[in-house]
Design an enzyme around this catalytic site. Structure first.
Site, PDB file in Angstrom:
ATOM      1  N   HIS A 136       4.751   5.838  11.509  1.00 45.10           N
ATOM      2  CA  HIS A 136       4.231   5.380  10.332  1.00 45.10           C
ATOM      3  C   HIS A 136       3.289   6.693  10.030  1.00 45.10           C
ATOM      4  O   HIS A 136       1.926   6.477   9.982  1.00 45.10           O
ATOM      5  CB  HIS A 136       3.542   4.335  10.099  1.00 45.10           C
ATOM      6  CG  HIS A 136       3.238   3.625   8.595  1.00 45.10           C
ATOM      7  ND1 HIS A 136       3.358   4.721   7.647  1.00 45.10           N
ATOM      8  CD2 HIS A 136       3.066   2.444   8.157  1.00 45.10           C
ATOM      9  CE1 HIS A 136       2.955   3.962   6.359  1.00 45.10           C
ATOM     10  NE2 HIS A 136       3.058   2.772   6.744  1.00 45.10           N
ATOM     11  N   ARG A 144      11.393   3.622   3.932  1.00 47.70           N
ATOM     12  CA  ARG A 144      10.891   2.603   4.911  1.00 47.70           C
ATOM     13  C   ARG A 144      12.105   1.898   5.362  1.00 47.70           C
ATOM     14  O   ARG A 144      12.810   1.359   4.411  1.00 47.70           O
ATOM     15  CB  ARG A 144       9.932   1.723   4.289  1.00 47.70           C
ATOM     16  CG  ARG A 144       9.310   0.712   5.195  1.00 47.70           C
ATOM     17  CD  ARG A 144       8.320  -0.045   4.820  1.00 47.70           C
ATOM     18  NE  ARG A 144       6.994   0.599   4.909  1.00 47.70           N
ATOM     19  CZ  ARG A 144       5.918   0.200   4.864  1.00 47.70           C
ATOM     20  NH1 ARG A 144       5.686  -1.176   4.612  1.00 47.70           N
ATOM     21  NH2 ARG A 144       4.695   0.642   5.091  1.00 47.70           N
ATOM     22  N   ARG A 162       0.930  -1.106  -0.104  1.00 46.56           N
ATOM     23  CA  ARG A 162      -0.054   0.118   0.115  1.00 46.56           C
ATOM     24  C   ARG A 162       0.782   1.374  -0.070  1.00 46.56           C
ATOM     25  O   ARG A 162       0.653   2.222  -0.989  1.00 46.56           O
ATOM     26  CB  ARG A 162      -0.846   0.127   1.214  1.00 46.56           C
ATOM     27  CG  ARG A 162      -2.055  -0.602   1.134  1.00 46.56           C
ATOM     28  CD  ARG A 162      -2.553  -1.310   2.525  1.00 46.56           C
ATOM     29  NE  ARG A 162      -1.821  -2.363   2.791  1.00 46.56           N
ATOM     30  CZ  ARG A 162      -1.848  -3.660   2.198  1.00 46.56           C
ATOM     31  NH1 ARG A 162      -2.828  -3.802   1.580  1.00 46.56           N
ATOM     32  NH2 ARG A 162      -0.898  -4.398   2.377  1.00 46.56           N
ATOM     33  N   THR A 163       1.715   1.401   0.920  1.00 51.58           N
ATOM     34  CA  THR A 163       2.512   2.787   1.021  1.00 51.58           C
ATOM     35  C   THR A 163       3.595   3.055  -0.072  1.00 51.58           C
ATOM     36  O   THR A 163       3.047   4.206  -0.870  1.00 51.58           O
ATOM     37  CB  THR A 163       3.352   2.786   2.347  1.00 51.58           C
ATOM     38  OG1 THR A 163       2.722   2.010   3.485  1.00 51.58           O
ATOM     39  CG2 THR A 163       4.014   4.022   2.852  1.00 51.58           C
ATOM     40  N   LYS A 170      26.439  -3.543  -0.212  1.00 54.47           N
ATOM     41  CA  LYS A 170      28.020  -3.400  -0.240  1.00 54.47           C
ATOM     42  C   LYS A 170      28.370  -2.702   1.007  1.00 54.47           C
ATOM     43  O   LYS A 170      29.373  -2.423   1.277  1.00 54.47           O
ATOM     44  CB  LYS A 170      28.493  -2.681  -1.513  1.00 54.47           C
ATOM     45  CG  LYS A 170      28.004  -3.374  -2.873  1.00 54.47           C
ATOM     46  CD  LYS A 170      28.606  -2.534  -3.745  1.00 54.47           C
ATOM     47  CE  LYS A 170      27.726  -2.862  -4.998  1.00 54.47           C
ATOM     48  NZ  LYS A 170      27.758  -1.789  -6.077  1.00 54.47           N
TER      49      LYS A 170
HETATM   50  N1   CP Z   1      -0.503  -0.146   5.812  1.00 56.39           N
HETATM   51  C1   CP Z   1       0.594  -0.255   5.268  1.00 56.39           C
HETATM   52  O1   CP Z   1       1.894   0.299   5.685  1.00 56.39           O
HETATM   53  O2   CP Z   1       0.868  -1.234   4.219  1.00 56.39           O
HETATM   54  P1   CP Z   1       2.127  -1.805   3.561  1.00 56.39           P
HETATM   55  O3   CP Z   1       3.000  -2.460   4.474  1.00 56.39           O
HETATM   56  O4   CP Z   1       1.658  -2.590   2.396  1.00 56.39           O
HETATM   57  O5   CP Z   1       2.824  -0.529   2.804  1.00 56.39           O
END
Ligand code: CP
Length: 653
Positions: free
Chosen positions: A127, A99, A49-50, A78
């Site tokens: 998040h 991320r 999603r993100t 590396k």
């Molecule tokens: N909600 C969320 O962060 O989904 P993903 O891990 O798929 O990005």
């Protein structure tokens, strides 16, 4: 240039501004404000999603996307640091979206990037863009956020979406009920921040219908400006139970926010118990007919498939809002860059050690621990912690820990931190002369010597301490109703030693073994842990419906006890908690009365009472000492004048 690392980086007005832009996402799609802009996505952890909603959002704004399909095939493999990756990629793109599995990793990247960086999830920390989607969804469904009651459920310890969400809900005036899976309660540092920054208080909630429709789990209620002071009571008597029952029955639950067990962040074999699920009971209960069910997704098996067909299940809508909300966020960040707005100023109480040694963040997953080259250890100083302790809060991961030893860089002297040193430490901090150490060893390795103390006298001898333990143990046996199920919980560190001494004495008096656990108020992810095994195969400590004796060496303001009680009640609802302390000094700020006291020693604030126990410090016998600390600042200036005089003499010589 603005980064978005924590939900705290946006004001409420800015969040509303982003929502207004999201409402008009079609207009943005037509105007294509990100023409000629490039977004780089750097995902060191899996995502659907993100990542895809960010990439879709950028395309819809007319921009381009560069990415690395799998960061394990990037130069990270590396050994390239986060700092270097961020620096380099920010010369290829106009915004970075990253991320990472380390807490604080994206803040470290932002510090080295020349373009805005967005945190798409960092370890267990935060998040924030998921929270924007969650708030947007809630507002769309319920019209407003203020006054809503949201039940957050599941893995509240490891779920980063939860941490950003509860802060945001607090800021918008919503109530939060926590329903944690066993051993996955909201971390103490998150609750502390809810209390200290947003004025929320935490109460256990007798909400049987919640447990009934989810699974066997205790509810806790975080609410603004209401006098729920349960944590101040050492006993959960019937009147309090009834009062909490009334609160529960009056609550209207607007949303259930379910999360999955974050398996990737849990040690193998740990927390293997039942996990809450929402099923048919929830769907049928009239109490929840208007309660929407949200989930950041991916889900595993926490939600009944029936919910997919029920209008209350809005998690796919929530995921779909990811595109307009992230389009709005990107537009907001580009606009901020154009008008040259900068990140709000860092707090003035920021501490960076002038010494290369300590202090180290206590979170082993913090980027300051895992990749020191990318993140310089920095802390916000929070005074007034439990027992008026000096607390450092890591800028990268928000974990908090209590300062044990402080020193003066000029004088090269150290001492244990105590409330009487507050003003002196303030002076050292202002002059950038404050050194902080996690241990004596660390101070000594940096070449520091201890400050001298004066007027030291023994207030409890070895024999007196043993006699007090004996008396307190027999009082405990007399007063507790269920001595078989008794659990002793010591507050780390001296309280733990005393709890073990009391357990040994109870065993001597009652010829049976007792379970002993330890509470770590600041200093560990694991806030309550077993320290003696009644049964070698025993699982995690069970607090539910138990009679507990909380043990500490000295009680002064009562704040440490309040914090320990909050941790206990967050973990489960015990039948009763009683308090045993070796020394009661008076000076209480919190109305807590110990049930068992070894000795009352009223003393002044400038005096320090220290309990030394065998087994903790080598070559030490049990004793309690009282002493005054000779002012370290006076000590430092006399040392300085001696040093200067020495230099003058040397020059004259
Ligand atoms: N909600 C969320 O962060 O989904 P993903 O891990 O798929 O990005």
């Amino acid at each position: 240039m603005r980064h978005l690392i924590s939900i705290a980086d946006l004001t409420n007005a800015e969040i509303e501004e982003i929502f207004a832009l999201a409402d008009d996402a079609e207009k943005l799609r037509k105007e294509k404000p990100a023409r000629d802009c490039i977004m780089a996505t750097l995902f060191y952890e899996p995502s659907t999603r993100t990542r895809l909603s960010f990439e879709s959002a950028m395309h819809r704004l007319g921009g381009g996307v560069i990415s690395c399909a799998d960061m394990r095939t990037s130069s990270a493999a590396k050994g390239e640091s986060l700092a270097d990756t961020a620096k380099v990629v920010s010369s290829y793109a106009d915004v970075l979206v990253a991320r990472h599995h380390w807490d604080g990793a994206v803040r470290a990247m932002a510090e080295h990037a020349d373009v805005p960086a967005v945190n798409a999830g960092d370890g267990r920390h935060e998040h924030p863009t998921q929270t924007l989607c969650d708030l947007y969804t809630l507002r769309k469904e319920k019209g407003q956020l203020k006054g809503l009651t949201v039940v957050v459920c599941g893995d509240l310890k490891n779920g980063r979406t939860i941490h950003s969400l509860v802060y945001a809900l607090a800021r918008f005036g919503a109530n939060v009920v926590t329903l944690a899976a066993a051993g996955m309660e909201l971390p103490h540092y998150v609750v502390e921040r809810m209390e200290s920054e947003y004025g929320y208080s935490l109460s256990p909630l007798v909400a049987n219908e919640l447990s009934a429709v989810v699974t066997e789990t205790d509810a806790l209620y975080l609410t603004p400006k209401q006098p729920h002071q349960l944590a101040l009571f050492t006993q959960l008597d019937r009147a309090i139970q009834l009062r909490l029952g009334t609160i529960a029955s009056q609550l209207c639950y607007d949303a259930f926010y379910m999360t999955r067990k974050q398996k990737e962040r849990i040690k193998e074999g740990a927390a293997a118990g039942n996990y809450p699920t929402l099923g048919d009971d929830f769907l049928r209960a009239t109490r929840f007919k208007d309660t929407v069910v949200m989930h950041p997704l991916p889900r595993v098996d926490e939600l009944s498939p029936e919910l997919d067909r029920d209008k209350r299940g809005i998690y796919f809508k929530q995921a779909a809002y990811g595109v307009p909300v992230r389009m709005a966020l990107l537009k907001f960040l580009f606009d901020q860059a154009e008008v040259g707005l900068r990140q709000p100023a860092a707090p003035s109480s920021l501490y960076r050690s002038p010494e290369s040694l300590g202090p180290h963040c206590i979170n082993p997953n913090c980027v300051t621990v895992t990749e020191t080259a990318s993140a310089q250890r920095r802390y916000e100083i929070l005074s007034g912690g439990p027992g008026a302790a000096l607390i450092l809060s890591c800028v990268y991961c928000d974990h908090r820990f209590k300062v044990q030893f402080v020193g003066d860089v000029q004088a090269k002297r150290y001492c244990a931190y105590d409330i009487s040193l507050r003003a002196t430490v303030g002076e050292w901090l202002a002059k950038n002369e404050l050194a902080v150490f996690n241990s004596i060893k660390e101070a000594e390795e940096a070449g520091y010597e201890p400050y001298k103390t004066s007027g030291q006298r023994v207030v409890m001898t070895d024999g007196e301490i043993q006699a007090a333990v004996t008396v307190m143990s027999s009082e405990i046996l007399n007063e507790c109703q269920d001595t078989d199920g008794l659990l002793l919980l010591g507050i780390r560190t001296q309280g733990s030693v005393l709890a073990q001494r009391i357990a040994a004495e109870l065993e001597r008096q009652n010829t049976r073994k007792y379970e002993v656990g330890e509470i770590d108020i600041y200093g560990s992810d694991e806030e309550i842990r077993r320290i003696s095994l009644a049964d070698p195969d025993a699982g995690p400590l069970n607090l539910r419906d138990r009679e507990i004796v909380l043990v500490d060496d000295v009680i002064y303001t009562g704040r440490t006890i309040k914090d320990a009680l909050s941790i206990i009640f967050r973990a489960a609802r015990p039948r009763m908690v009683r308090l045993a302390v070796l020394i009661d000094r008076g000076h209480r700020e919190i109305p807590v009365k110990p049930n068992f006291v070894g000795k009352h020693i009223p003393s002044s604030e400038r005096e320090r009472v220290r309990v030394r126990l065998r087994g903790r410090e080598p070559g030490v016998k049990d004793e309690a000492l009282i002493y005054s600390i000779t002012s370290p600042s006076a000590n430092a200036s006399s040392l300085r004048s001696r040093k200067n005089a020495g230099q003058t003499q040397a020059a004259e010589g």
